[in-house]
Write a protein that holds these residues in place. Structure first.
Motif, PDB file in Angstrom:
ATOM      1  N   TRP A 145      21.975  46.592 -53.840  1.00 19.78           N
ATOM      2  CA  TRP A 145      22.624  45.395 -53.321  1.00 19.78           C
ATOM      3  C   TRP A 145      22.212  45.222 -51.860  1.00 19.78           C
ATOM      4  N   ARG A 146      22.105  43.962 -51.440  1.00 24.65           N
ATOM      5  CA  ARG A 146      21.832  43.661 -50.049  1.00 24.65           C
ATOM      6  C   ARG A 146      22.848  42.641 -49.533  1.00 24.65           C
ATOM      7  N   ASP A 147      23.141  42.736 -48.248  1.00 24.71           N
ATOM      8  CA  ASP A 147      23.979  41.751 -47.541  1.00 24.71           C
ATOM      9  C   ASP A 147      25.415  41.700 -48.046  1.00 24.71           C
ATOM     10  N   GLU A 148      25.935  42.836 -48.483  1.00 20.48           N
ATOM     11  CA  GLU A 148      27.327  42.864 -48.908  1.00 20.48           C
ATOM     12  C   GLU A 148      28.271  42.580 -47.736  1.00 20.48           C
ATOM     13  N   ASP A 149      27.857  42.954 -46.527  1.00 16.61           N
ATOM     14  CA  ASP A 149      28.692  42.671 -45.353  1.00 16.61           C
ATOM     15  C   ASP A 149      28.774  41.175 -45.087  1.00 16.61           C
ATOM     16  N   GLU A 150      27.659  40.457 -45.241  1.00 12.62           N
ATOM     17  CA  GLU A 150      27.647  39.006 -45.044  1.00 12.62           C
ATOM     18  C   GLU A 150      28.449  38.307 -46.143  1.00 12.62           C
ATOM     19  N   PHE A 151      28.342  38.820 -47.349  1.00 10.66           N
ATOM     20  CA  PHE A 151      29.093  38.281 -48.483  1.00 10.66           C
ATOM     21  C   PHE A 151      30.598  38.386 -48.212  1.00 10.66           C
ATOM     22  N   ALA A 152      31.032  39.541 -47.725  1.00 14.34           N
ATOM     23  CA  ALA A 152      32.445  39.734 -47.411  1.00 14.34           C
ATOM     24  C   ALA A 152      32.877  38.858 -46.239  1.00 14.34           C
ATOM     25  N   GLN A 153      32.032  38.724 -45.227  1.00 13.46           N
ATOM     26  CA  GLN A 153      32.380  37.908 -44.068  1.00 13.46           C
ATOM     27  C   GLN A 153      32.486  36.438 -44.446  1.00 13.46           C
ATOM     28  N   ALA A 154      31.607  35.975 -45.301  1.00 12.60           N
ATOM     29  CA  ALA A 154      31.665  34.582 -45.756  1.00 12.60           C
ATOM     30  C   ALA A 154      32.983  34.286 -46.450  1.00 12.60           C
ATOM     31  N   GLN A 155      33.504  35.263 -47.187  1.00  9.41           N
ATOM     32  CA  GLN A 155      34.811  35.086 -47.831  1.00  9.41           C
ATOM     33  C   GLN A 155      35.923  35.044 -46.788  1.00  9.41           C
TER      34      GLN A 155
END
Length: 248
Positions: A176-186
């Motif tokens: 997986w990549r960019d899980e931190d950005e995914f969480a921040q977008a939420q």
């Protein structure tokens, strides 16, 4: 690396099967009513996640293949692009994650450097698969960009990036990549819990194809090379025009 984080000035890179054809302007030269011809130029665009009526990424691409099963397009080195930046011109990826999606943005003209990118998209899939190479055409990796299924219009395709991505390597392992950005977008309200659940589900479906080593990973696209006669597509002045005659 979400769709808006690919740093064109530093050059992330890429590359299916050989195909001939001189480039044509975006929107022209589609084969029949629904397919473009090899060598046609189209626009690959992403809408702003905070404003669906606004496009913040635009990349002119050359059509490699367009069938009912697959659209393959090539972004050549030196391609003029549109990308999002912060209002003061700061590259998005340099902004701390906590304020990356809340600070005001604008779009900026840029240019794609490196060895280019081959993008593969099957109709209806909530992702596209990008191929990257090192210099000298040493294959680097596949990149699964989770996104809204693309909608066609005469000049190209439109989508919306979903933040979360998957990197696939030649030895067939993935991450997986960019899980931190995914969480921040939420956290910033750019994606609801229900939407995030759908994106995770799409990611799991993509991983099922990876683990089974199905198309496009088993299809030899990493050996593809662009036609040397192809010209670099131009970026039209009206790159952000509203799409007409949208098709799925």
């Amino acid at each position: 690396m979400t769709a808006d984080m690919v740093d064109t000035t530093e050059g992330e890179t890429p590359g299916g099967r050989g195909t001939a054809g001189a480039g044509r302007a975006a929107g022209g030269g589609a084969t029949g009513a629904s397919h473009w011809a090899p060598g046609d130029h189209i626009l690959w665009r992403y809408r702003d996640n905070a404003d669906a009526g606004r496009f913040h990424i635009c990349r002119p691409m050359t059509v490699v293949q367009d069938t009912d099963e697959l659209l393959a397009v090539w972004m050549a080195p030196g391609t003029p692009c549109i990308k999002p930046v912060l209002a003061d011109g700061t590259p998005v990826h340099r902004e701390p994650l906590s304020t990356r999606y809340t600070k005001p943005r604008r779009t900026a003209h840029d240019q794609w450097f490196g060895t280019g990118v081959l993008k593969l998209a099957r109709p209806g899939d909530p992702w596209s698969v990008w191929l990257f190479w090192e210099r000298g055409w040493q294959f680097k990796n596949w990149y699964v960009n989770l996104e809204e299924p693309r909608r066609r219009w005469p000049g190209g395709i439109d989508s919306e990036d979903h933040f979360l991505d998957i990197c696939v390597y030649p030895d067939r392992h993935w991450e997986w990549r960019d899980e931190d950005e995914f969480a921040q977008a939420q956290r910033d309200g750019l994606m609801t819990d229900a939407q995030a659940s759908e994106v995770r589900s799409a990611g799991r479906a993509a991983i099922a194809q990876i683990t089974a080593w199905r198309e496009p990973y088993a299809d030899g696209w990493e050996d593809w090379r662009p036609d040397p006669a192809w010209s670099v597509p131009r970026l039209p002045d009206d790159w952000d025009r509203a799409p007409d005659r949208l098709r799925s």
